[in-house]
Scaffold this motif. Sequence first.
Motif, PDB file in Angstrom:
ATOM      1  N   ALA A  30       0.826  -1.210   0.000  1.00 50.96           N
ATOM      2  CA  ALA A  30       0.000   0.000   0.000  1.00 50.96           C
ATOM      3  C   ALA A  30       0.858   1.257   0.000  1.00 50.96           C
ATOM      4  N   GLU A  31       1.956   1.254   0.771  1.00 54.35           N
ATOM      5  CA  GLU A  31       2.794   2.451   0.857  1.00 54.35           C
ATOM      6  C   GLU A  31       3.511   2.733  -0.460  1.00 54.35           C
ATOM      7  N   ILE A  32       4.053   1.700  -1.082  1.00 53.13           N
ATOM      8  CA  ILE A  32       4.757   1.899  -2.358  1.00 53.13           C
ATOM      9  C   ILE A  32       3.781   2.334  -3.438  1.00 53.13           C
ATOM     10  N   ASN A  33       2.595   1.716  -3.486  1.00 52.27           N
ATOM     11  CA  ASN A  33       1.606   2.095  -4.497  1.00 52.27           C
ATOM     12  C   ASN A  33       1.081   3.503  -4.274  1.00 52.27           C
ATOM     13  N   MET A  58       6.149  -3.482  -9.267  1.00 48.22           N
ATOM     14  CA  MET A  58       5.734  -3.879 -10.616  1.00 48.22           C
ATOM     15  C   MET A  58       4.307  -3.462 -10.933  1.00 48.22           C
ATOM     16  N   THR A  59       3.585  -2.944  -9.960  1.00 53.31           N
ATOM     17  CA  THR A  59       2.193  -2.565 -10.169  1.00 53.31           C
ATOM     18  C   THR A  59       2.041  -1.050 -10.153  1.00 53.31           C
ATOM     19  N   THR A  60       0.911  -0.605 -10.660  1.00 56.32           N
ATOM     20  CA  THR A  60       0.657   0.840 -10.723  1.00 56.32           C
ATOM     21  C   THR A  60      -0.492   1.270  -9.814  1.00 56.32           C
ATOM     22  N   ASN A  61      -1.188   0.324  -9.232  1.00 56.64           N
ATOM     23  CA  ASN A  61      -2.272   0.654  -8.314  1.00 56.64           C
ATOM     24  C   ASN A  61      -2.461  -0.486  -7.322  1.00 56.64           C
ATOM     25  N   MET A  62      -3.242  -0.226  -6.281  1.00 57.53           N
ATOM     26  CA  MET A  62      -3.418  -1.196  -5.198  1.00 57.53           C
ATOM     27  C   MET A  62      -4.195  -2.411  -5.662  1.00 57.53           C
ATOM     28  N   LYS A 112      14.454  -1.428  -9.275  1.00 56.15           N
ATOM     29  CA  LYS A 112      14.969  -0.243  -9.958  1.00 56.15           C
ATOM     30  C   LYS A 112      14.233   0.011 -11.268  1.00 56.15           C
ATOM     31  N   VAL A 113      13.875  -1.081 -11.962  1.00 54.49           N
ATOM     32  CA  VAL A 113      13.174  -0.935 -13.242  1.00 54.49           C
ATOM     33  C   VAL A 113      11.697  -0.623 -13.020  1.00 54.49           C
ATOM     34  N   GLY A 114      11.072  -1.308 -12.058  1.00 52.80           N
ATOM     35  CA  GLY A 114       9.630  -1.193 -11.898  1.00 52.80           C
ATOM     36  C   GLY A 114       9.166   0.014 -11.128  1.00 52.80           C
ATOM     37  N   ILE A 115      10.028   0.605 -10.277  1.00 56.41           N
ATOM     38  CA  ILE A 115       9.577   1.650  -9.377  1.00 56.41           C
ATOM     39  C   ILE A 115       9.113   2.909 -10.106  1.00 56.41           C
ATOM     40  N   LEU A 116       9.691   3.188 -11.261  1.00 53.18           N
ATOM     41  CA  LEU A 116       9.302   4.370 -12.036  1.00 53.18           C
ATOM     42  C   LEU A 116       8.586   3.997 -13.326  1.00 53.18           C
ATOM     43  N   ASN A 117       8.186   2.752 -13.435  1.00 50.15           N
ATOM     44  CA  ASN A 117       7.483   2.286 -14.631  1.00 50.15           C
ATOM     45  C   ASN A 117       5.983   2.301 -14.359  1.00 50.15           C
ATOM     46  N   LEU A 162       5.650  -5.492 -19.087  1.00 49.32           N
ATOM     47  CA  LEU A 162       6.276  -5.254 -17.795  1.00 49.32           C
ATOM     48  C   LEU A 162       7.002  -6.496 -17.290  1.00 49.32           C
ATOM     49  N   TRP A 163       6.353  -7.645 -17.386  1.00 53.73           N
ATOM     50  CA  TRP A 163       6.987  -8.871 -16.910  1.00 53.73           C
ATOM     51  C   TRP A 163       8.262  -9.189 -17.687  1.00 53.73           C
ATOM     52  N   LYS A 164       8.219  -8.931 -18.987  1.00 52.58           N
ATOM     53  CA  LYS A 164       9.402  -9.166 -19.813  1.00 52.58           C
ATOM     54  C   LYS A 164      10.552  -8.277 -19.357  1.00 52.58           C
ATOM     55  N   LYS A 165      10.239  -7.025 -19.047  1.00 46.71           N
ATOM     56  CA  LYS A 165      11.264  -6.098 -18.573  1.00 46.71           C
ATOM     57  C   LYS A 165      11.811  -6.536 -17.208  1.00 46.71           C
ATOM     58  N   MET A 166      10.919  -7.049 -16.367  1.00 49.88           N
ATOM     59  CA  MET A 166      11.343  -7.467 -15.036  1.00 49.88           C
ATOM     60  C   MET A 166      12.321  -8.630 -15.094  1.00 49.88           C
TER      61      MET A 166
END
Length: 433
Positions: free
Chosen positions: A211-214, A324-328, A412-417, A423-427
Amino acid sequence: MKTKLKYLIKNSLSKKMKTKWFVIANIILFVVIAGLINIDSIIKFFGGDFNDKLEIMVIDNIGSYEEFKSTYEIASETLNLGEVEITKYDKTYEDALYEIKEEDKILIELNADETNFVRAKLVSNDNIDVNIYQLITTTINSIKRDIALKHYNISDNILALIDAKVEIERIKLDDNKNADEMLELIMGTIFPLIILPFFMLTMFLVQMIGAEINEEKTTKGMEIIISNVSPTVHFASKIIAGNVFVLAQGLLLILYVVLGLGIRFVSTGAVIGGEVQTYVGDIINSLKISGVLPVLSKAIPLTIILMLITFLAYSLVAGILASMTTNMEDFQQLQTPIIIVSLVAYYLSMMAAMFEGSLFIKILGFVPFISSLLAPALLVLGQFSIVDMVISILITCATVFLLYKYGIKIYKVGILNYSQNNLWKKMFKAARN
């Protein structure tokens, strides 16, 4: 770097602890826990009859009133069934019925019986507490027994031999098995209650970090933070703050239990009821007989270490998935496997005694995340050795190391994506680099 890390940890903890909701939630937890421990005193305070004096009238037609009174009072005090007043009733049965209706008393009429020695009536205005009913029944049967012994002229020496318990020599051909049948029952009932707080705090930890990161990603605050600190520092601050908060909450829960017991001791002069004391005593005796107490002295520290390391592993997984997510909503879907794994570990720990000798269950005791609950259960049951427990801890430590080593790359990749495309491919690509 250390200054920024401390600042982020302090800021994260402040956001969690220095809020009205945290205070309100803990006040509610304290009230609930202390209330459950002191439920009988609360009932009495609000006019309940939980501890009202029990009045028993005895119509004695066999000359056993004194024996009934002394036997019942001694047993009632031992079992902590509350205050009781037993009186010999000299009026008629009909008069007694009137008093029962008016004053809510209990009537016991003892009569002689040619075949069964004693015949009794038990009269009350409404239902009788099951413990009181059983004690009355036991007391009357004790009187009947004494009358029967006197009738047949059985001496005290013969009676002592009859009442002497049979000494049973317990032999176990499997020297590696420390748990007996009673211990297996304990592991199926008491142990789950002990590990339940760990299970709940784990779920809380995963949810909180996600929740905090999202929240920071949703409000675009993440871009400002990452422009001032590295993703590694930010990731570490979330993990440390989350674990410190959960451990602090766990200590608060223990404190609430201690305070609740303290309130009970001050208000009633007893920490716990007689039945609970007897039950706990039976458990301790069972542990002594089964030879598990020496194992527990080593198992408890190892279990605490394993659980703390597992907290760290869960928080790393939660932080990686949250990045890796953009919302909760997306994070809640990703955390479903974590919940399933935790539930599997919880129920396996409860049913471990049912799978005695199972190689599959023993292997699962080494699997990270599952081992935090299953390994301690197997250790107490004698299916795990101290060496096995240490190996399980080392495997979990290795898992934490790998999660951090490769997880920080994904973070590092997902935090600003903010895009879900590929997305999974990038991860996976980030993890390989």
